[in-house]
Design a protein around this motif. Structure first.
Motif, short mmCIF file in Angstrom:
data_model
loop_
_atom_site.label_atom_id
_atom_site.label_comp_id
_atom_site.label_asym_id
_atom_site.label_seq_id
_atom_site.Cartn_x
_atom_site.Cartn_y
_atom_site.Cartn_z
N GLY A 1 9.37 -7.78 63.72
CA GLY A 1 9.86 -6.60 63.02
C GLY A 1 11.27 -6.24 63.44
N ALA A 2 11.55 -6.33 64.74
CA ALA A 2 12.91 -6.04 65.23
C ALA A 2 13.90 -7.05 64.68
CB ALA A 2 12.92 -6.05 66.75
N ALA A 3 13.50 -8.32 64.58
CA ALA A 3 14.39 -9.34 64.04
C ALA A 3 14.70 -9.08 62.57
CB ALA A 3 13.76 -10.72 64.21
N GLU A 4 13.71 -8.61 61.82
CA GLU A 4 13.96 -8.26 60.41
C GLU A 4 14.98 -7.12 60.32
OE1 GLU A 4 13.13 -9.41 57.52
OE2 GLU A 4 11.10 -10.27 57.50
N ALA B 1 9.63 -2.24 58.53
CA ALA B 1 8.73 -1.09 58.50
C ALA B 1 7.28 -1.54 58.37
CB ALA B 1 9.10 -0.16 57.35
N ALA B 2 7.02 -2.55 57.54
CA ALA B 2 5.67 -3.06 57.38
C ALA B 2 5.13 -3.66 58.68
CB ALA B 2 5.64 -4.11 56.27
N LEU B 3 6.04 -4.17 59.51
CA LEU B 3 5.64 -4.77 60.79
C LEU B 3 5.66 -3.76 61.94
CD1 LEU B 3 7.53 -8.17 60.43
CD2 LEU B 3 5.08 -7.75 60.14
N ALA C 1 14.55 2.77 48.86
CA ALA C 1 13.49 1.75 48.92
C ALA C 1 12.43 2.14 49.95
CB ALA C 1 14.09 0.39 49.27
N LEU C 2 12.86 2.64 51.10
CA LEU C 2 11.90 3.06 52.12
C LEU C 2 11.13 4.30 51.68
CD1 LEU C 2 14.12 2.49 55.30
CD2 LEU C 2 12.06 1.21 54.67
#
Length: 386
Positions: free
Chosen positions: A127-130, A164-166, A341-342
């Protein structure tokens, strides 16, 4: 010494002329080759592809280890990354290397590192990498052509949705832009676009703050930028109206509090857009007396659907604004795209693989296209009863 015959002299002259013509022709070819300019989007696309490949490798590593328990979700996100990669690679030479076709579970012997160099071995690190990749894509906005900048902003928003999903809720920050040579669009286009935190393209999750709107002495806007800014202002007028309807249909709970926060954020964007257009010498468009809702809203479920619809439509508006603005003034509009989008995701709207870019979304999953009910947006018309 015997003098050369006349035929010999003519033959030598013809040969010399032919040699001279050949030399000139060769020089012409070389000059033509030297004048060919490389596509300035090529390095931007190459960086985007490389960043996506790094994420794909990280997904494979996590899927082969701790992410196996949530493989369905990770595979779905990874499938969107493959779509992103294909979109970026479309403008590269055909020799561009292809991405892994599937996550086979056979991860590379070396653990893939995220954008900051930290190895990605867990779902949280993924998630951090995304999120970090979303930031890196923003850094390339000034160096990209308008259409590629629009795509970068869209995919950056998708990366933030993935984060956010992760479970990564750390806000995306604006990185230092990648070096870019001055271009005609950057030097001749007018200023007065959202370039500060107080701009109309500040994130939807909170009201914008910052030094204020552009100076009244700002250079007049280009026609394209003025049209896009007027479109954004019109959309924000409608969003403010729509959130009034949303708030009236929600119970007095956290959802209503969220609606009030979003309402205030859209009011701030609307006001900032108004100042921006006026400061550049344009006449800001006024709100309509009322707006026709895209579908009936009679309860809390309908209100949440309307809020998600409003935010989804705003991603289209701000994606177009990214493409219309001068090169170094795109980031704030991209931030607004991501914020909407969020917000749409928070209201229950289906996340899109390419937020705000319908021509890419049309080739993606059905959930990334327009709503099945055929609704478009809040349009000026008879006002709904709040």
């Amino acid at each position: 010494m015997q003098a050369p015959r006349r035929r010999t002299v003519l033959t030598l002259g013809l040969l010399a002329a032919a040699a001279l013509l050949t030399a000139c022709t060769g020089t012409h070819h070389e000059d033509t080759g030297e004048q060919r300019q490389p596509d300035p989007d090529t390095p931007v696309r190459s960086r985007a592809v490389a960043a996506t490949d790094a994420l794909l490798a990280a997904y494979d590593t996590v899927l082969a280890g701790p992410g196996a328990a949530q493989a369905a979700q990770l595979q779905s996100l990874r499938a969107e990354l493959l779509q992103h990669r294909a979109a970026f690679a479309a403008g590269l030479p055909s020799a561009s290397p292809s991405a892994p076709a599937s996550a086979s579970g056979s991860a590379s012997a070396s653990v893939p590192a995220g954008p900051t160099g930290v190895p990605v071995t867990t779902v949280a690190a993924l998630g951090a990498a995304e999120r970090q990749t979303a930031e890196a894509r923003l850094a390339d906005l000034p160096a990209a052509s308008p259409d590629l900048a629009r795509l970068l902003a869209s995919v950056s928003a998708a990366d933030a949705l993935h984060a956010a999903a992760l479970g990564d809720t750390t806000p995306v920050t604006d990185p230092a832009p990648a070096p870019v040579a001055p271009s005609p669009s950057a030097t001749t286009a007018a200023t007065g676009s959202p370039g500060s935190a107080d701009s109309p393209s500040a994130a939807a999750s909170a009201p914008p703050t910052g030094p204020g709107s552009p100076s009244p002495s700002a250079t007049p806007l280009t026609t394209e930028a003025a049209t896009a800014l007027q479109g954004a202002l019109s959309a924000e007028h409608a969003a403010v109206y729509g959130y009034g309807v949303v708030g009236a249909r929600l119970p007095d709970d956290q959802q209503r509090a969220d609606a009030r926060t979003a309402y205030a954020a859209h009011e701030a964007r609307r006001d900032s857009l108004h100042r921006e257009l006026a400061g550049a010498g344009a006449t800001p468009g006024a709100a309509a007396a009322g707006y026709q809702l895209p579908f009936p809203v009679g309860d809390a479920a309908g209100a949440a659907k309307l809020a998600g619809h409003i935010e989804t439509r705003l991603t289209d508006v701000y994606a177009n604004l990214v493409a219309a603005l001068p090169a170094r003034q795109r980031t704030a509009a991209a931030n607004a795209l991501r914020g909407s989008a969020l917000q749409a995701r928070r209201w229950g709207a289906a996340p899109a693989a390419f937020p705000g870019v319908p021509e890419q979304a049309a080739t993606a999953t059905p959930s990334a296209t327009a709503p099945a009910d055929g609704s478009t947006s809040l349009t000026p018309g008879p006002s709904a009863t709040r």
